[in-house]
Design a protein around this motif. Structure first.
Motif, PDB file in Angstrom:
ATOM      1  N   PHE A 159      43.715  48.294  46.062  1.00 57.98           N
ATOM      2  CA  PHE A 159      44.962  47.947  46.728  1.00 57.98           C
ATOM      3  C   PHE A 159      44.413  47.017  47.620  1.00 57.98           C
ATOM      4  O   PHE A 159      44.935  45.808  47.807  1.00 57.98           O
ATOM      5  N   SER A 160      43.693  47.539  48.626  1.00 59.00           N
ATOM      6  CA  SER A 160      43.257  46.780  49.884  1.00 59.00           C
ATOM      7  C   SER A 160      42.268  45.503  49.534  1.00 59.00           C
ATOM      8  O   SER A 160      42.676  44.785  50.290  1.00 59.00           O
ATOM      9  N   ARG A 161      41.684  45.486  48.473  1.00 58.15           N
ATOM     10  CA  ARG A 161      40.895  44.478  48.217  1.00 58.15           C
ATOM     11  C   ARG A 161      41.646  43.123  47.737  1.00 58.15           C
ATOM     12  O   ARG A 161      41.334  42.188  47.891  1.00 58.15           O
ATOM     13  N   ASN A 162      42.905  43.571  47.386  1.00 57.68           N
ATOM     14  CA  ASN A 162      43.790  42.513  46.856  1.00 57.68           C
ATOM     15  C   ASN A 162      44.443  41.778  48.035  1.00 57.68           C
ATOM     16  O   ASN A 162      45.005  40.694  47.934  1.00 57.68           O
ATOM     17  N   GLY A 163      44.209  42.339  49.375  1.00 57.37           N
ATOM     18  CA  GLY A 163      45.317  41.844  50.379  1.00 57.37           C
ATOM     19  C   GLY A 163      44.946  40.577  50.812  1.00 57.37           C
ATOM     20  O   GLY A 163      44.056  39.657  50.538  1.00 57.37           O
TER      21      GLY A 163
END
Ligand SMILES: NC(=O)c1ccc[n+]([C@@H]2O[C@H](COP(=O)([O-])OP(=O)(O)OC[C@H]3O[C@@H](n4cnc5c(N)ncnc54)[C@H](OP(=O)(O)O)[C@@H]3O)[C@@H](O)[C@H]2O)c1
Length: 287
Positions: A283-287
């Motif tokens: 999830f965080s990588r997509n931010g």
């Protein structure tokens, strides 16, 4: 004085290991076996008896508990075992149809069968809200109740071997959606400079069972995210069981297929990175 209880546990993933530890602590004589060697040693130090083969583990006791990733794994594990006269309790997750098929396979080999689905928070089998959903012959449930309730309270759901899985997979459909949404929510707050503890405080009216669950995963997220490779594989397989259970019932499973892709992406990213990349980081990588 009643005789000491005695069982064999085949499959020593997180759930199998937790099961063995509880049984040993309750004074049960436990023989253990796992496909990949090396998982029995720590349990042997606690008093478990490692068997060299699955057939040997089955021969050692009348009652056999299976804790495997899915029902398909059972066929290979029990292929060379003499099941005549044994009682097999499969604690693995799968769809109702795969479970009924597996039960039939065991019955054909002269054994009795009971389905047991751990409705637990991770491998915390003795958490106050943990339950084991059980189905199969009612008399067999009664016979084994004392043993099974050393682990957690049982909820007997009926004679149909698959029915315990139906209610279990229905719960899992909700669990998967809740967990993946929680990962998204926490990643959103962290990457926006928000405070995850404040978020949890704002959710103070959440029911206690959900609150325990949320705290567990939020604390894990603070450390980079929940799960090792085995957990990610188990969640991926678990999502497949929800998809199968839905589709067997003619129910649309697209939402669980989407959720399953997060576990696939985490597994792919882990392989690429050579270290565990939990879903939280996806999830965080997509931010
Ligand atoms: N962990 C949880 O939070 C939780 C909660 C409730 C229910 N469950 C269910 O409980 C079951 C066990 O879960 P788990 O978390 O312990 O781990 P898991 O990853 O689902 O299963 C691990 C076990 O399955 C064995 N296995 C995998 N593929 C196999 C194959 N082809 N042939 C033989 N053995 C095979 C593994 O052996 P190796 O070591 O050789 O790979 C290991 O003993 C699963 O059905 C899971 O869905 C899990």
């Amino acid at each position: 004085m009643s005789a000491r209880k005695s069982v064999s546990v085949l499959g020593l993933g997180p759930m199998g290991q937790a099961t063995v530890k509880i049984l040993l602590a309750a004074g049960v004589d436990v023989t253990v076996w796992n496909r990949t060697p090396g998982k029995a040693e720590a349990l042997a130090e606690l008093g478990a008896k490692p068997a060299a083969t699955a057939a040997e583990a089955v021969a050692a006791n009348d009652t056999i508990l299976l804790s495997l990733i899915h029902y398909d794994a059972m066929y290979g594990v029990l292929e060379h075992a003499d099941l005549a006269g044994k009682t097999v309790v499969n604690l693995s997750s799968d769809s109702p149809a795969n479970t009924s098929k597996g039960a039939g396979w065991v019955l054909d080999r002269g054994a009795r069968f009971l389905t047991g689905a751990y409705m637990t928070q991770s491998d915390d089998i003795q958490h106050p809200v943990s339950r084991m959903y059980v189905s199969g012959p009612g008399a067999l449930h009664q016979e084994l109740q004392d043993l099974l309730e050393l682990l957690c309270p049982t909820e007997y759901l009926g004679e149909d071997y698959g029915i315990a899985q139906l209610y279990y997979q229905a719960n899992l459909a909700m669990f998967h959606a809740f967990l993946i949404s929680l990962e998204q929510a926490v990643a959103m707050i962290e990457r926006s400079g928000g405070d995850v503890d404040r978020f949890m405080a704002l959710r103070e009216n959440e029911p206690q069972s959900l609150k325990d669950f949320s705290y567990f995963f939020v604390e894990a997220a603070k450390q980079g995210g929940w799960g090792d490779l085995a957990n990610l594989k188990m969640m991926h397989a678990g999502a497949q069981h929800v998809i199968d259970a839905s589709e067997e019932a003619g129910v649309d499973a697209e939402i669980t297929k989407t959720i399953q892709q997060y576990y696939q992406r985490a597994l792919d990213a882990s392989e690429q990175a050579g270290r565990v990349v939990p879903v939280h980081q996806i999830f965080s990588r997509n931010g």
